[in-house]
Design a protein around this motif. Sequence first.
Motif, mmCIF file in Angstrom:
data_model
loop_
_atom_site.group_PDB
_atom_site.id
_atom_site.type_symbol
_atom_site.label_atom_id
_atom_site.label_comp_id
_atom_site.label_asym_id
_atom_site.label_seq_id
_atom_site.Cartn_x
_atom_site.Cartn_y
_atom_site.Cartn_z
ATOM 1 N N ALA A 150 -61.106 -97.495 -53.122
ATOM 2 C CA ALA A 150 -60.398 -97.970 -52.215
ATOM 3 C C ALA A 150 -59.575 -96.701 -51.592
ATOM 4 N N PHE A 182 -59.424 -95.359 -47.810
ATOM 5 C CA PHE A 182 -58.233 -95.166 -47.239
ATOM 6 C C PHE A 182 -57.961 -93.695 -46.677
ATOM 7 N N GLU A 183 -58.461 -92.801 -47.704
ATOM 8 C CA GLU A 183 -58.153 -91.351 -47.242
ATOM 9 C C GLU A 183 -59.428 -91.080 -45.820
ATOM 10 N N SER A 231 -60.136 -93.405 -43.632
ATOM 11 C CA SER A 231 -59.855 -94.068 -42.586
ATOM 12 C C SER A 231 -58.654 -93.528 -42.053
ATOM 13 N N PHE A 248 -61.875 -97.323 -39.123
ATOM 14 C CA PHE A 248 -62.482 -98.044 -40.191
ATOM 15 C C PHE A 248 -64.091 -97.823 -39.733
ATOM 16 N N VAL A 277 -59.374 -101.086 -48.218
ATOM 17 C CA VAL A 277 -57.943 -100.739 -47.736
ATOM 18 C C VAL A 277 -57.096 -101.715 -48.019
ATOM 19 N N ARG A 278 -57.580 -102.899 -47.517
ATOM 20 C CA ARG A 278 -56.350 -104.184 -47.795
ATOM 21 C C ARG A 278 -56.418 -104.404 -49.133
ATOM 22 N N GLU A 333 -53.635 -102.043 -50.297
ATOM 23 C CA GLU A 333 -52.449 -102.292 -49.682
ATOM 24 C C GLU A 333 -51.769 -103.644 -50.639
#
Length: 304
Positions: free
Chosen positions: A9, A13-14, A16, A22, A40-41, A44
Motif C-alpha cells: 500500500a 501511495f508513493e 500515485s 492511479f 491507497v484506500r 487511508e
Amino acid sequence: MKAPVFLNALRAFEASARHQSFSSAAAELNVTPAAVGQLVRSLEEWLDTPLFHRGASGRARLIPTETAERALPDIRAGFDRLFLGLSRLREASRGGVLTVAASPAFAAKWLLPRIEKFHALCPETDVRLDTNLKLVDFAAQGIDVGVRYGRGSWVGLVAEKLMDEQIYPVCSPAWLARTGGLTTPHDLAGKALIHDLSVDTHLGFASWGDWLLRAGAPEVDTSRGMQVNNSAAVLQAAIDGHGVALARSVMACDDVAAGRLVPLFPEVKLAAELAYYVVYRAECASQPKLVAFREWLMQEATPR
C-alpha cells in the motif's frame, strides 16, 4: 507494529503521489489502476485520514494532502534503505550479476578469450562486461570490479597490480616473408609502422620513438605510418599485413602463441612504465563474487 503489512500500500501511495495518477502508478507497478486505488484506500482507512485531494477532472485529479507531502520524503528514504538492505543480502552470495569494467581492447584480446574458465569456476555468477575507454564512476554506474591500465592510482578505488608487460614490434609472417628479412632495428627505416594512439604518451605510454631509442636506432623516421586509437585494432592491422606494429605483450600474447604475429628483435626488451591493475571500491572488497573474480584474474595472469 503493523505498518509492514501495508508495504504494498505504501508503494502504491508513493507512486500515485509521484505521478498524481492511479493509472500511471499502476503502469509502473504492473498492476491495475483499480488495485492501486484499493491499496491507497486501505492505507487511508488504517491511518483514518485522507492522503489525496481527489478532483473530478483535469490534469490535477490526484493531489497529495499536506500531511501526505510531509510524510513522503521519509517513506521514499525508507524504500531506498530497503533496496540497499536487499542489495547487501544479495552480496552475500556468489550468485547474480557481476559488472566488470575494462577497455574494449583488453576485453577483446585478453579477457573474453579466457572468460569461459571463470564461468566454469563460478557458474552461478553472470558477468556483465562494461567496455569503455573513459574512466567511469564505479558507484554511479554500478561497477563491481574492473581492470585498468596505468600507474595504479585512481581516486576512490583499491588497485592491485595484475600484470606488467613488455613492448616489442610484431608483424605477420606473410608480411615478413614478402618484405624480406629484418636483421637489425635499423632495417625498419622506410618500412610501414603502425602506431598505437589508445593511451596518451604523456602518461608514460611507450611510443615507437621510445622503443627505437632503446634499440639503438633513433634515426628511423617515425613520423609516417598508420595511426590507430585501439590496441586490438593495431594488432589486427599487423595481422592483416599492413606493416609492423609496436605491440603490448599482454595484448599480443595470444596472437603470438597462435602464430598470427611474429615478434621482431626479441633481444631488445622495453619494459612498459604502465601496468594492468584490478580495481574495486573498498566497501565491496568482501563480496564473494568479486573475491572469486579477483582471485581468478590473478591466477590467469600468473606466468606458467
